[in-house]
Design a protein around this motif. Structure first.
Motif, PDB file in Angstrom:
ATOM      1  N   LYS A 106      15.002  -2.533  28.024  1.00 15.38           N
ATOM      2  CA  LYS A 106      14.973  -3.955  28.350  1.00 15.38           C
ATOM      3  C   LYS A 106      15.876  -4.781  27.440  1.00 15.38           C
ATOM      4  CE  LYS A 106      10.212  -3.763  30.100  1.00 15.38           C
ATOM      5  NZ  LYS A 106       8.839  -4.312  29.950  1.00 15.38           N
ATOM      6  N   ASP A 107      16.486  -4.151  26.454  1.00 10.66           N
ATOM      7  CA  ASP A 107      17.334  -4.875  25.519  1.00 10.66           C
ATOM      8  C   ASP A 107      18.448  -5.619  26.258  1.00 10.66           C
ATOM      9  OD1 ASP A 107      16.101  -2.518  24.475  1.00 10.66           O
ATOM     10  OD2 ASP A 107      17.183  -2.804  22.604  1.00 10.66           O
ATOM     11  N   VAL A 108      18.679  -6.850  25.866  1.00 14.92           N
ATOM     12  CA  VAL A 108      19.833  -7.597  26.370  1.00 14.92           C
ATOM     13  C   VAL A 108      20.984  -7.249  25.430  1.00 14.92           C
ATOM     14  CG1 VAL A 108      20.773  -9.878  26.903  1.00 14.92           C
ATOM     15  CG2 VAL A 108      18.358  -9.391  27.302  1.00 14.92           C
ATOM     16  N   PHE A 120      25.900  -0.092  28.209  1.00 16.63           N
ATOM     17  CA  PHE A 120      25.183  -1.267  28.701  1.00 16.63           C
ATOM     18  C   PHE A 120      23.716  -0.897  28.901  1.00 16.63           C
ATOM     19  CE2 PHE A 120      29.234  -3.072  29.387  1.00 16.63           C
ATOM     20  CZ  PHE A 120      29.093  -4.408  29.718  1.00 16.63           C
ATOM     21  N   TYR A 121      22.834  -1.736  28.402  1.00 16.11           N
ATOM     22  CA  TYR A 121      21.412  -1.577  28.684  1.00 16.11           C
ATOM     23  C   TYR A 121      21.081  -2.187  30.045  1.00 16.11           C
ATOM     24  CZ  TYR A 121      20.083  -0.033  23.965  1.00 16.11           C
ATOM     25  OH  TYR A 121      19.943   0.675  22.801  1.00 16.11           O
ATOM     26  N   GLU A 122      20.081  -1.609  30.700  1.00 15.01           N
ATOM     27  CA  GLU A 122      19.628  -2.164  31.983  1.00 15.01           C
ATOM     28  C   GLU A 122      19.211  -3.622  31.816  1.00 15.01           C
ATOM     29  OE1 GLU A 122      17.646   1.806  34.090  1.00 15.01           O
ATOM     30  OE2 GLU A 122      16.431   0.485  32.826  1.00 15.01           O
ATOM     31  N   GLY A 175      22.980  -2.975  16.823  1.00 16.58           N
ATOM     32  CA  GLY A 175      22.217  -4.171  16.481  1.00 16.58           C
ATOM     33  C   GLY A 175      20.977  -3.923  15.678  1.00 16.58           C
ATOM     34  N   GLY A 176      20.834  -2.763  15.106  1.00 12.78           N
ATOM     35  CA  GLY A 176      19.653  -2.482  14.316  1.00 12.78           C
ATOM     36  C   GLY A 176      19.751  -1.141  13.627  1.00 12.78           C
ATOM     37  N   MET A 177      18.681  -0.730  12.978  1.00  3.62           N
ATOM     38  CA  MET A 177      18.663   0.515  12.244  1.00  3.62           C
ATOM     39  C   MET A 177      17.921   1.585  13.036  1.00  3.62           C
ATOM     40  SD  MET A 177      20.262  -0.213   9.491  1.00  3.62           S
ATOM     41  CE  MET A 177      21.212  -1.451  10.326  1.00  3.62           C
ATOM     42  N   ASN A 237      14.815 -20.457  21.733  1.00  2.00           N
ATOM     43  CA  ASN A 237      13.469 -20.786  22.193  1.00  2.00           C
ATOM     44  C   ASN A 237      12.421 -19.786  21.749  1.00  2.00           C
ATOM     45  OD1 ASN A 237      14.277 -23.114  23.416  1.00  2.00           O
ATOM     46  ND2 ASN A 237      14.436 -22.237  25.467  1.00  2.00           N
ATOM     47  N   GLY A 238      12.856 -18.649  21.209  1.00  2.00           N
ATOM     48  CA  GLY A 238      11.867 -17.718  20.680  1.00  2.00           C
ATOM     49  C   GLY A 238      12.222 -16.280  20.945  1.00  2.00           C
ATOM     50  N   PRO A 239      11.731 -15.370  20.093  1.00  2.00           N
ATOM     51  CA  PRO A 239      12.013 -13.933  20.235  1.00  2.00           C
ATOM     52  C   PRO A 239      11.154 -13.298  21.316  1.00  2.00           C
ATOM     53  CG  PRO A 239      10.565 -14.303  18.368  1.00  2.00           C
ATOM     54  CD  PRO A 239      10.901 -15.670  18.924  1.00  2.00           C
ATOM     55  N   GLN A 240      11.407 -13.703  22.562  1.00  2.00           N
ATOM     56  CA  GLN A 240      10.586 -13.202  23.660  1.00  2.00           C
ATOM     57  C   GLN A 240      11.045 -11.843  24.165  1.00  2.00           C
ATOM     58  OE1 GLN A 240      10.865 -16.381  26.498  1.00  2.00           O
ATOM     59  NE2 GLN A 240       9.735 -17.816  25.227  1.00  2.00           N
ATOM     60  N   ILE A 241      12.310 -11.503  23.886  1.00  2.00           N
ATOM     61  CA  ILE A 241      12.820 -10.206  24.300  1.00  2.00           C
ATOM     62  C   ILE A 241      13.629  -9.612  23.156  1.00  2.00           C
ATOM     63  CG2 ILE A 241      12.939 -10.720  26.773  1.00  2.00           C
ATOM     64  CD1 ILE A 241      15.821 -11.364  26.500  1.00  2.00           C
ATOM     65  N   ASP A 242      13.934  -8.318  23.257  1.00  2.00           N
ATOM     66  CA  ASP A 242      14.725  -7.649  22.241  1.00  2.00           C
ATOM     67  C   ASP A 242      16.190  -8.002  22.444  1.00  2.00           C
ATOM     68  OD1 ASP A 242      15.995  -6.021  20.468  1.00  2.00           O
ATOM     69  OD2 ASP A 242      14.907  -4.201  21.012  1.00  2.00           O
ATOM     70  N   TRP A 243      16.780  -8.696  21.467  1.00  2.00           N
ATOM     71  CA  TRP A 243      18.142  -9.186  21.628  1.00  2.00           C
ATOM     72  C   TRP A 243      19.194  -8.160  21.244  1.00  2.00           C
ATOM     73  CZ3 TRP A 243      18.891 -13.026  24.650  1.00  2.00           C
ATOM     74  CH2 TRP A 243      17.870 -13.969  24.801  1.00  2.00           C
ATOM     75  N   GLY A 244      18.785  -6.993  20.772  1.00  2.00           N
ATOM     76  CA  GLY A 244      19.765  -5.955  20.482  1.00  2.00           C
ATOM     77  C   GLY A 244      20.845  -6.443  19.550  1.00  2.00           C
TER      78      GLY A 244
END
Length: 387
Positions: A106-108, A120-122, A175-177, A237-244
């Protein structure tokens, strides 16, 4: 009178031939170095890709993958034949056999490895509201590879060793570890690379070159801007999804403003209604013979009568043009059933519309006026209030 030029002697001819030979030798050497640089990118990209493939799962969504591959094919063809103006990176025309991989999640998020391996993530594909927006992201990621941004980072990050660099790059790109790179040492080096300004320079350069690719395609470059504006607002607006990747490469006012400037320089009008459902006026016929007008997902007014659909379609065109100009609130008004934008009629309400709404014409006019103003506030909030 003009005399004839003297015939070059043997020594002059020898000098010309030696200079030509030196020029050809330098050109051959340059071409050889360029070929070696691209070969190295391909080899490193393949190696990194094999590592990523162990951590990410390939998508089985055939329809989504077909959409991605179709758009990517057109943009890669353009990239491989287009030498662009470069803000940061390798200014040569660097061509690759690009490979696009769609992965589950679900990562953007999307990221580019050396040599044209692009993921590309879905979640990102679903997040785009048009092929124009998706094409903008594709062009951006291609630009990272074609400008050889990772090779440029390698040159600038002198303190990062050859052994450690692949781990740093993988951490930055994803975008992360991940489990493979989750160490204090690598985390510190990632912070150093990001803090050095690499992310800002690379992202703006990829936006600029990506736009140069898009303008040669059938896609609307405004999609790059609307995607950035929506990402910036939703992140705020908030960390509602994983922003990758946007955890380390956050979208914001600076990039959005740069894109606006690039579009203006390219003389591309910003018509958000053409590339996104969020800023588009649409019509929806009802079962009772009425037709409702929406801006995004919000209703504006419902029309009735035999000509309701015709009037609604005309109103949608006028409203889209009006909203695309991002006007201030005072530019919309009403008068005797006419809804006006910059004193031009956007649509006209009738008694049949009021009867269908079970109210009087004046009350319906007021409701429609408030709905349009509310839509303008929404545009201003989403476009001008990016922090």
């Amino acid at each position: 009178t003009l005399g004839t030029a003297p015939t070059p002697g043997p020594d002059a001819n020898d000098r010309v031939e030696r200079l030509a030979a030196l020029a050809w030798s330098a050109a051959d050497e340059q071409d050889a170095k360029h070929a070696e640089d691209l070969k190295r990118d391909r080899e490193e990209g393949k190696k990194y890709s094999e590592q990523v493939d162990k951590e990410l799962k390939a998508s089985t969504n055939a329809e989504m993958n077909e959409r991605l591959q179709r758009i990517a094919k057109e943009i890669t063809d353009i990239a491989n034949r287009t030498r662009t103006s470069v803000l940061w990176g390798d200014k040569r025309l660097n061509t690759f056999d690009y490979t696009f991989k769609l992965v589950e999640g679900k990562d953007v998020n999307a990221f580019s490895l050396p040599g044209g391996y692009i993921y590309f993530y879905e979640g990102l594909v679903k997040y785009t509201e048009s092929d124009d927006e998706l094409a903008g992201v594709v062009a951006h990621e291609i630009a990272h590879a074609s400008l050889r941004h990772l090779a440029t980072l390698e040159r600038e990050q002198e303190k990062v060793s050859r052994i450690q660099l692949p781990l740093v790059l993988l951490a930055i790109l994803t975008g992360g570890m991940s489990a493979a790179v989750n160490t204090m040492q690598v985390t510190g080096m990632v912070g150093q690379a990001i803090g050095s300004g690499w992310s800002v320079k690379a992202e703006q350069a990829a936006d600029y070159t990506g736009l140069q690719y898009i303008v040669q395609s059938r896609y609307n470059a405004t999609g790059m801007l609307t995607m950035m504006e929506r990402l910036a607002l939703d992140e705020r607006n908030g960390p509602q999804i994983d922003w990758g990747i946007y955890q380390t490469h956050p979208p914001g006012r600076e990039r959005a403003n740069s894109l606006k400037r690039f579009l203006k320089e390219a003389q591309i009008p910003v018509r958000r209604s053409e590339v996104t459902t969020t800023f588009r006026t649409t019509v929806k016929p009802g079962d009772d013979g009425t037709v409702q007008i929406f801006f995004g997902d919000r209703p504006i007014v419902k029309l009735a009568g035999e000509d309701a659909l015709l009037r609604a379609d005309d109103a949608a065109k006028r409203l889209n043009a009006f909203f695309d100009s991002t006007p201030p609130l005072y530019d919309v008004s009403s008068d005797s059933g006419d809804l006006l934008g910059r004193r031009q009629v956007l649509f006209r309400l009738t008694k049949r519309d009021a009867d269908a709404a079970k109210t009087d014409l004046k009350a319906l006019e007021t409701q429609a006026l408030l709905a349009i103003r509310s839509s303008l506030v929404r545009i201003q909030f989403r476009i001008w209030d990016i922090k």
